[in-house]
Design a protein around this motif. Structure first.
Motif, PDB file in Angstrom:
ATOM      1  N   ALA A  99      39.549  40.765  49.373  1.00  0.00           N
ATOM      2  CA  ALA A  99      40.821  42.207  50.711  1.00  0.00           C
ATOM      3  C   ALA A  99      42.130  40.709  50.818  1.00  0.00           C
ATOM      4  N   CYS A 100      42.782  42.023  51.938  1.00  0.00           N
ATOM      5  CA  CYS A 100      43.430  41.023  52.758  1.00  0.00           C
ATOM      6  C   CYS A 100      42.954  41.226  53.932  1.00  0.00           C
ATOM      7  N   HIS A 101      42.916  39.822  54.705  1.00  0.00           N
ATOM      8  CA  HIS A 101      42.363  39.610  56.243  1.00  0.00           C
ATOM      9  C   HIS A 101      43.711  39.362  56.698  1.00  0.00           C
ATOM     10  N   SER A 102      44.385  39.201  57.435  1.00  0.00           N
ATOM     11  CA  SER A 102      45.370  39.347  58.309  1.00  0.00           C
ATOM     12  C   SER A 102      46.281  38.239  57.047  1.00  0.00           C
ATOM     13  N   ASP A 103      46.945  39.202  56.328  1.00  0.00           N
ATOM     14  CA  ASP A 103      48.019  38.700  56.068  1.00  0.00           C
ATOM     15  C   ASP A 103      47.179  37.384  54.776  1.00  0.00           C
ATOM     16  N   GLU A 104      46.521  37.253  54.256  1.00  0.00           N
ATOM     17  CA  GLU A 104      45.367  36.453  53.997  1.00  0.00           C
ATOM     18  C   GLU A 104      44.484  37.023  53.000  1.00  0.00           C
ATOM     19  N   VAL A 105      44.862  36.099  51.128  1.00  0.00           N
ATOM     20  CA  VAL A 105      44.272  37.300  50.605  1.00  0.00           C
ATOM     21  C   VAL A 105      42.669  36.506  50.226  1.00  0.00           C
ATOM     22  N   HIS A 106      41.357  37.216  50.511  1.00  0.00           N
ATOM     23  CA  HIS A 106      40.638  36.867  50.068  1.00  0.00           C
ATOM     24  C   HIS A 106      39.991  37.841  48.544  1.00  0.00           C
ATOM     25  N   ILE A 107      39.505  36.752  47.754  1.00  0.00           N
ATOM     26  CA  ILE A 107      38.856  37.114  46.441  1.00  0.00           C
ATOM     27  C   ILE A 107      37.950  36.906  46.448  1.00  0.00           C
ATOM     28  N   SER A 108      36.625  37.062  46.250  1.00  0.00           N
ATOM     29  CA  SER A 108      35.360  37.382  46.078  1.00  0.00           C
ATOM     30  C   SER A 108      35.315  36.441  45.696  1.00  0.00           C
ATOM     31  N   HIS A 109      33.348  35.608  46.723  1.00  0.00           N
ATOM     32  CA  HIS A 109      33.696  33.955  45.474  1.00  0.00           C
ATOM     33  C   HIS A 109      33.149  34.263  44.090  1.00  0.00           C
ATOM     34  N   VAL A 110      32.409  35.784  43.766  1.00  0.00           N
ATOM     35  CA  VAL A 110      31.696  36.136  42.216  1.00  0.00           C
ATOM     36  C   VAL A 110      33.236  35.936  41.634  1.00  0.00           C
ATOM     37  N   LEU A 111      34.348  36.428  41.594  1.00  0.00           N
ATOM     38  CA  LEU A 111      35.451  36.439  40.538  1.00  0.00           C
ATOM     39  C   LEU A 111      35.913  35.350  40.797  1.00  0.00           C
ATOM     40  N   LEU A 112      35.436  34.367  41.624  1.00  0.00           N
ATOM     41  CA  LEU A 112      36.343  33.087  41.559  1.00  0.00           C
ATOM     42  C   LEU A 112      35.328  32.284  40.845  1.00  0.00           C
ATOM     43  N   ALA A 113      33.570  32.434  40.716  1.00  0.00           N
ATOM     44  CA  ALA A 113      33.194  31.796  40.296  1.00  0.00           C
ATOM     45  C   ALA A 113      32.914  31.958  38.529  1.00  0.00           C
ATOM     46  N   ILE A 114      33.909  33.600  38.255  1.00  0.00           N
ATOM     47  CA  ILE A 114      34.136  33.405  36.533  1.00  0.00           C
ATOM     48  C   ILE A 114      35.430  32.955  36.028  1.00  0.00           C
ATOM     49  N   GLN A 115      35.878  32.333  37.298  1.00  0.00           N
ATOM     50  CA  GLN A 115      37.673  32.155  36.881  1.00  0.00           C
ATOM     51  C   GLN A 115      38.623  32.704  36.943  1.00  0.00           C
ATOM     52  N   LEU A 116      37.919  34.195  37.475  1.00  0.00           N
ATOM     53  CA  LEU A 116      39.661  35.314  36.828  1.00  0.00           C
ATOM     54  C   LEU A 116      40.885  35.118  36.775  1.00  0.00           C
ATOM     55  N   PRO A 117      41.929  35.401  36.135  1.00  0.00           N
ATOM     56  CA  PRO A 117      43.106  34.007  36.985  1.00  0.00           C
ATOM     57  C   PRO A 117      43.710  35.707  37.943  1.00  0.00           C
ATOM     58  N   THR A 118      43.808  34.775  38.553  1.00  0.00           N
ATOM     59  CA  THR A 118      44.389  35.307  40.271  1.00  0.00           C
ATOM     60  C   THR A 118      45.569  36.624  39.868  1.00  0.00           C
ATOM     61  N   GLU A 119      46.412  37.140  38.908  1.00  0.00           N
ATOM     62  CA  GLU A 119      46.966  38.422  38.424  1.00  0.00           C
ATOM     63  C   GLU A 119      46.172  39.400  37.975  1.00  0.00           C
ATOM     64  N   PHE A 120      44.919  38.780  37.790  1.00  0.00           N
ATOM     65  CA  PHE A 120      43.979  40.302  37.620  1.00  0.00           C
ATOM     66  C   PHE A 120      42.732  40.833  38.889  1.00  0.00           C
ATOM     67  N   ALA A 121      42.861  38.790  39.595  1.00  0.00           N
ATOM     68  CA  ALA A 121      41.556  39.564  40.284  1.00  0.00           C
ATOM     69  C   ALA A 121      41.744  39.912  41.543  1.00  0.00           C
ATOM     70  N   LEU A 122      42.736  39.981  41.957  1.00  0.00           N
ATOM     71  CA  LEU A 122      43.401  41.117  42.911  1.00  0.00           C
ATOM     72  C   LEU A 122      43.563  42.406  42.616  1.00  0.00           C
ATOM     73  N   GLY A 123      43.497  42.636  41.405  1.00  0.00           N
ATOM     74  CA  GLY A 123      43.894  44.116  41.212  1.00  0.00           C
ATOM     75  C   GLY A 123      42.554  44.415  40.725  1.00  0.00           C
ATOM     76  N   THR A 124      40.988  43.972  41.354  1.00  0.00           N
ATOM     77  CA  THR A 124      39.972  44.246  40.493  1.00  0.00           C
ATOM     78  C   THR A 124      38.890  45.555  41.416  1.00  0.00           C
ATOM     79  N   LEU A 125      38.427  46.079  40.446  1.00  0.00           N
ATOM     80  CA  LEU A 125      37.886  47.510  41.058  1.00  0.00           C
ATOM     81  C   LEU A 125      36.305  47.084  40.594  1.00  0.00           C
ATOM     82  N   ARG A 126      35.596  47.242  41.490  1.00  0.00           N
ATOM     83  CA  ARG A 126      34.155  47.725  41.430  1.00  0.00           C
ATOM     84  C   ARG A 126      34.004  49.182  41.276  1.00  0.00           C
TER      85      ARG A 126
END
Ligand SMILES: Cc1ncc(COP(=O)(O)O)c(C=O)c1O
Length: 421
Positions: A374-401
């Motif tokens: 999610a984008c909060h005031s120009d900062e991109v926040h990647i969910s703690h779950v995607l960070l934990a599975i070490q999903l590369p940023t170029e994929f994490a930013l384009g994630t849909l559930r």
């Protein structure tokens, strides 16, 4: 006199024009409000966010209705009005117990998943410390925020917490779990199924390992996402404590249940009258919602196999439809979570170098779903779950559930897949 009359007419004229302008503006505002509402209603995007919350099953609302319109008694009252609602609460307890395959008296009703987790973790940690058994807790990095925040709170109270990492599929390693146990470990809380990527943990194995290490360890699992989607029986999993959230299984929001194995004691979280919920949770029972949860549990119990199968069919069709329509661009798509040990309704996917938030915004008239960042005031926040599975940023930013529910139709799945691709 002529001057006076024309001045009067002038004022009236101005007044008339003002009134006309204000009324027109008001009408326009009203019109645009209604247009917005009507178009909003007419659009009705397809719902693919059942992990966030489900609709209420018609049989659930039907079961609740008499307790809204007719039966109002306090379950603690000795008279007939109270007996009717007391019986309804006890029937709901048996319905939940049947779904979990436990005894009715092992089910405590409370206000939802978050309260259940708080009661389980804080109640267990505190009683274990009172018994001088230790101060170490084990959990995982991908737990729901309700668990993580409760653990953080317990850290401020002198507990030590180990947050176990997961692999790229969201699985916790048995060896890691075994190694993290110490002679101070008193409580483990590992979620059954993850709400974002759907990965299902082999809880029964962790319970075996923990109990083999020390029979004093209490084991809680947050089964908010698994109950109702897959068979979740406490006798098979072997946990001491298990959390259910009503609004994930077609019951209303604001109700949940905690399974507390017979003989397990927890320190109280909510103080008050001692007669509610066998003294475990004070406060007059929320009869209407409890009846709803009971009915939802009965439906899940009765239809579990078909529910799991049809959810899985739709989830896989959704995945293959997206792949199909991506054609030669298929390689930008990545599936997150475990390919087999995963909730049957959950499709968590990433599109390389695509902004997931923008994609969902563009599709908002067609599809309601969640994204992993999610984008909060120009900062991109990647969910703690995607960070934990070490999903590369170029994929994490384009994630849909995308999460299907029992009302999801094949037609919706095909249209959703096509729109996304
Ligand atoms: C895995 C998990 N645990 C706990 C909760 C919290 O449940 P509730 O919304 O009933 O407080 C949720 C809800 O999103 C969840 O998905």
């Amino acid at each position: 006199r002529i001057g006076c009359v024309s001045a009067f007419q002038g004022v009236c004229g101005v007044w008339w024009w003002w009134m006309f302008a204000i009324t027109t503006l008001r009408r326009c505002a009203l019109l645009s409000f209604f247009q917005h509402r009507v178009s909003g209603m007419a659009l009705c995007p397809m719902y693919f966010d059942y992990n966030a919350t489900t609709t209420i099953h018609p049989e659930v609302s039907k079961a609740m209705l008499p307790f809204i319109t007719e039966h109002f008694g306090n379950p603690s009252s000795g008279h007939i009005y109270g007996q009717i609602t007391k019986n309804a609460v006890e029937k709901a307890r048996s319905q939940v117990a049947a779904l979990l395959n436990c005894k009715a008296q092992e089910v405590v009703f409370l206000s939802g998943g978050t309260e259940s987790i708080n009661y389980a973790l804080r109640g267990a940690a505190s009683i274990q410390r009172k018994r001088n058994l230790g101060n170490h807790i084990i959990t995982s990095q991908i737990e729901h925020i309700a668990v993580l925040e409760t653990c953080k709170y317990l850290e401020t109270q002198g507990f030590e917490v180990t947050y176990l990492p997961v692999d790229e599929f969201g699985m916790i390693s048995e060896d890691n779990f075994r190694r993290s146990l110490t002679d101070q470990t008193v409580l483990c809380s590992i979620m059954h199924a993850n709400n974002e990527i759907g990965t299902i943990q082999p809880i029964h194995r962790f319970v075996q390992i923990a109990k083999h290490h020390s029979s004093n360890i209490l084991f809680h699992t947050d089964a908010s996402q698994s109950v109702g989607k897959i068979e979740t029986r406490v006798d098979q999993i072997g946990v001491d404590l298990l959390t259910i959230a009503g609004h994930k299984l077609y019951a209303p929001k604001g109700v949940g249940a905690l399974y507390v194995r017979s003989g397990v004691q927890l320190s109280k979280l909510i103080f008050g009258a001692h007669n509610h919920e066998s003294g475990q949770r004070s406060g007059t029972e929320n009869v209407i919602l409890v009846v709803g949860l009971g009915q939802a549990a009965e439906l899940a119990h009765r239809n579990q196999k078909q529910i799991t199968l049809s959810l899985k069919r739709n989830r896989d069709l959704l995945h293959s439809t997206i792949q199909h329509h991506l054609g030669s661009h298929k390689d930008i798509l990545k599936l997150n979570g475990h390919s087999i040990h995963r909730l049957p309704n959950t499709l968590n996917i990433s599109f390389r170098n695509i902004n997931g938030t923008e994609l969902l915004d563009r599709l908002s008239k067609d599809i309601a779903a969640s994204c992993g960042s999610a984008c909060h005031s120009d900062e991109v926040h990647i969910s703690h779950v995607l960070l934990a599975i070490q999903l590369p940023t170029e994929f994490a930013l384009g994630t849909l559930r995308l999460s299907c529910g029992t009302p999801t139709t094949e037609d919706e799945v095909l249209r959703c897949g096509r729109s996304i691709a």
